[in-house]
Scaffold this active site. Structure first.
Site, PDB file in Angstrom:
ATOM      1  N   GLU A 237       0.708  -1.073  -0.016  1.00 41.24           N
ATOM      2  CA  GLU A 237       0.061  -0.084  -0.076  1.00 41.24           C
ATOM      3  C   GLU A 237       0.844   1.145   0.106  1.00 41.24           C
ATOM      4  O   GLU A 237       1.828   1.345   0.932  1.00 41.24           O
ATOM      5  CB  GLU A 237      -0.950  -0.036   1.181  1.00 41.24           C
ATOM      6  CG  GLU A 237      -1.736  -1.267   1.498  1.00 41.24           C
ATOM      7  CD  GLU A 237      -3.041  -1.170   0.728  1.00 41.24           C
ATOM      8  OE1 GLU A 237      -3.391  -0.047  -0.066  1.00 41.24           O
ATOM      9  OE2 GLU A 237      -3.428  -2.196   0.141  1.00 41.24           O
TER      10      GLU A 237
ATOM     11  N   CYS B  54      -1.932   8.629   4.059  1.00 43.42           N
ATOM     12  CA  CYS B  54      -1.890   8.263   2.479  1.00 43.42           C
ATOM     13  C   CYS B  54      -3.087   8.660   1.907  1.00 43.42           C
ATOM     14  O   CYS B  54      -3.220   9.086   0.743  1.00 43.42           O
ATOM     15  CB  CYS B  54      -1.320   7.105   2.077  1.00 43.42           C
ATOM     16  SG  CYS B  54      -2.531   5.794   2.905  1.00 43.42           S
TER      17      CYS B  54
END
Ligand SMILES: Cc1cc2nc3c(=O)[nH]c(=O)nc-3n(C[C@H](O)[C@H](O)[C@H](O)COP(=O)(O)OP(=O)(O)OC[C@H]3O[C@@H](n4cnc5c(N)ncnc54)[C@H](O)[C@@H]3O)c2cc1C
Length: 1011
Positions: free
Chosen positions: A769, A803
């Site tokens: 990720e 993020c």
């Protein structure tokens, strides 16, 4: 009080009330008017009602003829033409094509504005004052409410306060000309009530009010409220503090007590408070208030209402996994209303009652209780909302002289939100007005005691049990069948309005601080290992403060950890799935028991604000609970094909040793999610926490130890990425790498993991990720009251170090100036300081090096665009100014590179096409957001705004396990979504076993088959 007599009196009074109303119909329901027709359509067609109310919500933003017509078509003319009811009574719709639409849309706007005006007394002080004089001539007193947009920033709160001052000036000048009501002498209506009466919204007094910081919120609210009250006092007026959402209830109660007992005002009794009785906890609130008033010797006034936010409170509680705080059956609320009214009337010596209801039964109950209890007339009055139920208010005035109308004053924009609340209330099945005037339920039944109605409703529910609603966030029924510990539910969000919750957090901060400075060993194969090298982990808000020391693994310890994981693997792999899942559930229990403490570690080591840290631990628990159930589901045997004589069984086996390389920004949640998934799938784990948050990483070890996970299944290996990280990624006995972090490191891991060692038994699987460069689009019809705070939270929540954070907001030029102005005002009002202090919205970034990098990015942004806001920051910690930059276009680095900090680019576009083009114009595809009230544009975004997680009309951070499976594609990551149904599959190899079950033409009569 004789209850039988009371009941008989209420009925008698109620019958009289109904007969005085006769056949008169409130204007809202009159079928010979446009409004009545439209309301009737709303009550008969839920879909139309939703569309109409949504359209009313957006209407003030439709400033051009084009956008008005476009929205009317999108909302109402999807399949055919605009519904007849909207055209009713409008001249000119017989014209053809575009002309007809122009006439129609103009008329619809006008009709809706007229509808709003039924509830809003005026938009200019002079006009409002004239209308108030009219009302007073008719015998009604008033309380005036200044409507306002949500106050997002302090200057907006200043403007709201200035509007109230202006109103008070106008009222002050006018009042001399008003004869007092009730024909009494002197300046007081009915001999006791000030003629000027204003109601204020506490939320408008301070833009940063939040339950987690009650003292700071009340203090700031008082800063604006005191001058207003002083002015009210100078004019001999009355001030009532309205009650809004429950999250501000305790703050509002405190605000009232502090203002009432302030030495400057304590001798002036004309201060009231609205109390919403639809909450079971309101009984206790009222008792405490009365007790306080008596002890302090400070008489008060309570406006008793049922509560206007019933739907909101119900939905928010369900979304946040908390018990619904309001009654769920209306007669329960009605009973509470009568109960509370009686208590106030019995305490009339210290509390004046303002009964705020349009319910004949409720109002008559108050009248008759007051009579039987011999309550003097000056100790209670009746209040109704302006524009609601004219026959009701007239009948009320016939029966009692003391009727006050609550009159909202202000602009159309905030007026529409108020209008929707009133329309919702009037059209709700539960509404007394609807039952009276629309459903035509007979008076006798409407006057039944609420206790009787409650019994009736409960009996009806028992006779036809409704289908139980699916638990919030829980998996579908099919998925839950195999689950042993009950259906999955998200961990409830904290209720910061409760003092015990805030105290628990503060206590945990103290306790954790007392444990600073410890040394944390590695944990490999069930053993703690101390190494010679230990590094310090510090508090980013105060780097001199050492949170703890962490032993560092070197290559030898990493080898040992992989060997321990490898040797534990076979036994763990063959441990039954339910047993493996059971360890996760136990770890979840352990985390839940220590929720505050685990959060407090994050506040210190990661600089996470209370709410952010608490929700991180909740998410960790969610991962444990969710993956436990998911693995149980996936372990159920699955058969393929449907052919006799053949059984095809598909199942999964774990991959082997997993290296988990975790980030610091969700130091427990993401670590826990990756490790829990690997472990429950049957892999063993070597976990390398981030070098920035190794102590929080150690708390993950602690909860797995409390769950008694067998030795070697989970190994804790803090150490340098360049040493330990690389070694794990390249190790031939590691079969799987789960990573969350930056794109650079992620791509490096993917490359290194791709190099196959000659002895390596498996091709490595990498789940990575990575970053994002996420955009939120703000359309020209967006609700800025919602969009501005959502953009701020998405961009600056946890200092923008997510993020998923919004780093680009793309705004259509029609609303660009207004959006930017409100964004800047709100940003300027946000406090920056240590995460320990709940008043602060933003804290320090994670490290000195992150700070240096971010300051460099700010300089870069300054070169590329215009820095329109750069906050000041406290001294000492690793603080980076909250920075907003304009003039950025897709070519700029500020629009392309992930900066991972509190820097937001505001980008202006000419139209929606360009907005989507720019939103997609990066290498990343993680999250995105759109604020729009155009159904067509929202639909288009679902298709064309290509990101892993797209959020419509909400912020782009805060994905919830089991509800918003999280993860992106392109340079944002490889792998499927965390917290979703596909995630665990990546941690396993699928297998299929086929058996030929036919022997000499004979097949068993029953054998497992697929669908
Ligand atoms: C002068 C005045 C001032 C007001 N000020 C405020 C204020 O400051 N804050 C505020 O929140 N409201 C305020 N209200 C609105 C008030 O709270 C009610 O929403 C409104 O008056 C409807 O209540 P009712 O008794 O008139 O109608 P009714 O039809 O008898 O009752 C409707 C009310 O019952 C409750 N209800 C609806 N469905 C359910 C259910 N399924 N289970 C349990 N309860 C249910 C809700 O509170 C709903 O509003 C004010 C009202 C007046 C008249």
């Amino acid at each position: 009080m004789d209850r039988n007599r009371l009941e008989a009196n209420i009925r008698q009074r109620g019958q009289e009330f109904f007969s005085r109303m006769g056949d008169a119909m409130p204007s809202l329901f009159r079928m010979d008017w446009w409004t009545g027709r439209v309301m009737d359509a709303c009550m008969r067609n839920e879909q139309f009602k939703v569309q109409l109310f949504r359209f009313i919500d957006v209407l003030p933003y439709l400033t051009t003829g084009d956008s008005l017509r476009r929205h009317i078509e999108e909302y109402f003319a999807r399949d055919e033409s605009v519904p007849g009811v909207l055209k009713w009574g409008i001249k000119g719709v017989g014209l053809g094509g575009g002309l007809a639409m122009r006439v129609l849309s103009g008329a619809i706007r006008k009709n809706l504005e007229m509808m709003a005006k039924t509830f809003i007394i005026g938009d200019k002080p002079s006009r409002t004052v004239d209308r108030l004089a009219d009302l007073r001539r008719q015998g009604y007193a008033f309380t005036l409410d200044q409507l306002g947009e949500a106050t997002l920033g302090e200057s907006e709160a200043d403007r709201y306060a200035a509007d109230i001052h202006a109103l008070l000036d106008a009222l002050g000048e006018a009042q001399a000309a008003w004869p007092t009501l009730g024909g009494g002498e002197g300046a007081l209506d009915w001999g006791h009530a000030p003629r000027i009466n204003v109601s204020i919204k506490p939320s408008a007094m301070y833009s940063q009010a939040k339950p987690v910081d009650p003292d700071g919120s009340v203090g700031a609210m008082l800063g604006r409220l005191k001058p207003i009250y002083r002015r009210v006092m100078d004019q001999g007026g009355f001030l009532c503090i309205d009650m809004e959402m429950r999250r501000l209830k305790n703050i509002t109660l405190d605000l009232y007590r502090r203002l009432r007992s302030d030495p400057e005002f304590r001798d002036y009794p004309h201060l009231g408070l609205a109390l919403q009785i639809y909450m079971p906890e309101a009984d206790g609130d009222l008792e405490r208030l009365l007790d306080w008033s008596r002890r302090q010797g400070l008489p008060m006034s309570v406006r008793l209402v049922k509560g206007a936010y019933w739907d909101y409170e119900t939905v928010v509680a369900e979304q946040e996994g908390r018990p619904v705080p309001v009654y769920t059956l209306r007669p329960e609320t009605d009973m509470a209303f009568e109960r509370a009214a009686e208590l106030i009337l019995r305490n009339h010596d210290v509390c004046h009652l303002a009964c705020g209801s349009h319910n004949v039964r409720s109002v008559c109950a108050v009248m008759e209780m007051a009579r039987l209890l011999d309550v003097p007339e000056d100790r209670y009055e009746f209040q109704v909302l302006y524009g609601m139920a004219e026959p009701f208010r007239q009948a009320l005035l016939d029966l009692t002289p003391r009727v006050r109308l609550y009159c909202p004053h202000g602009e159309m924009l905030p007026g529409m939100a108020y209008l929707i609340r009133r329309l919702l209330e009037n059209t709700a099945n539960e509404s007394f007005l609807r039952q009276t005037f629309v459903e035509g339920i007979e008076a006798e039944r409407l006057l039944d005691p609420p206790g009787t109605v409650l019994q009736r409703e409960r009996a009806a529910v028992e006779a036809s049990p409704a289908e139980a609603p699916a638990p919030a966030g829980g998996p579908s029924g099919a998925e839950t069948e195999a689950v042993e510990p009950g259906p999955f539910r998200n961990e409830p969000h904290p209720d910061w309005s409760l003092p015990e919750v805030r105290r628990a957090y503060a206590r945990a901060l103290d306790e954790v601080r007392g444990r600073f400075g410890q040394t944390y060993p590695l944990h490999v194969g069930g053993e703690d290992i101390e190494t010679d090298e230990a590094v310090e982990s510090v508090n980013p808000a105060c780097p001199e403060e050492v949170v703890g020391r962490i032993c560092q693994a070197g290559p030898d310890e990493a080898e040992k950890a992989v060997a321990a994981a490898a040797s534990a693997f076979v036994t763990w792999r063959d441990t039954p799935v339910r047993e493996r899942a059971g360890y996760l559930v136990k770890a979840g229990d352990a985390a839940r028991r220590r929720l505050y403490e685990l959060s407090a570690w994050q506040t210190y080591e990661a600089g996470k604000q209370w709410g952010q840290a608490y929700l991180d631990v909740c998410e960790a628990i969610d991962f444990l609970e969710y993956y436990a159930r998911e693995m149980t589901r996936l372990a159920a045997p699955r058969y393929m094909g449907n052919v006799a004589g053949e059984v095809n069984e598909c199942f999964y086996q774990p991959k082997g040793v997993a290296a988990v390389i975790a980030p610091w920004n969700f130091p427990l949640a993401i670590s826990c999610g990756m490790c829990a998934a690997a472990v429950v799938a049957g892999n063993t784990v070597v976990y390398k926490p981030s070098g920035e948050t190794p102590i929080v990483g150690h708390t993950l070890l602690q909860i797995f130890r409390e769950a008694e996970l067998p030795p070697g299944v989970f190994n804790y290996l803090p150490g340098r990425g360049s040493v330990v990280g690389n070694l794990l990624v390249e190790h031939p006995r590691v079969s799987l790498v789960a990573f969350t972090g930056s794109m650079e490191v992620g791509l490096d891991i993917i490359r290194k993991a791709g190099n196959t060692h000659p002895d390596q038994p498996n091709v490595k699987r990498v789940i990575a990720e990575m970053g994002g460069k996420n955009a939120i689009i703000v359309d020209d019809d967006a609700d800025l009251d919602v969009a501005v705070p959502a953009v701020l939270t998405s961009a600056f929540g946890y200092q923008g170090q997510k993020c998923s954070a919004c780093s680009r907001v793309i705004v259509l030029e029609a609303v660009y100036e207004r959006f930017l102005e409100r964004l800047l005002e709100a940003a300027r009002s946000m406090k920056i300081g240590p995460a320990e202090d709940p008043a602060c919205a933003m804290g320090p970034v994670i490290s000195a090096s992150a700070r240096e990098t971010l300051l460099g990015y700010i300089e870069m942004a300054r070169q590329e665009g215009t820095v329109v806001y750069e906050s000041s920051v406290p001294d000492g910690g690793y603080y980076v100014p909250m920075t907003i930059v304009t003039g950025i276009t897709p070519e700029h680095r500020a629009a392309q590179e992930e900066m991972f900090g509190p820097i937001l680019a505001v980008m202006q576009v000419r139209d929606f096409d360009q907005a989507i083009e720019w939103a997609n114009a990066t290498r990343f595809a993680l999250t995105g957001g759109v604020f729009s009230r155009s159904p067509d544009r929202l639909k288009r975004c679902r298709r064309d705004f290509r990101v892993g997680n797209l959020y419509l009309n909400r912020g782009c951070t805060g994905a919830i396990v089991g509800r918003q499976p999280f993860g992106g594609f392109r340079m944002s990551g490889v792998g499927s979504k965390a917290g979703g149904p596909d995630y665990l599959l990546q941690f396993m190899n699928p297998r299929c076993v086929t058996e030929n079950t036919m022997r000499r033409g004979f097949v068993p009569p029953q054998e497992p088959r697929g669908g």
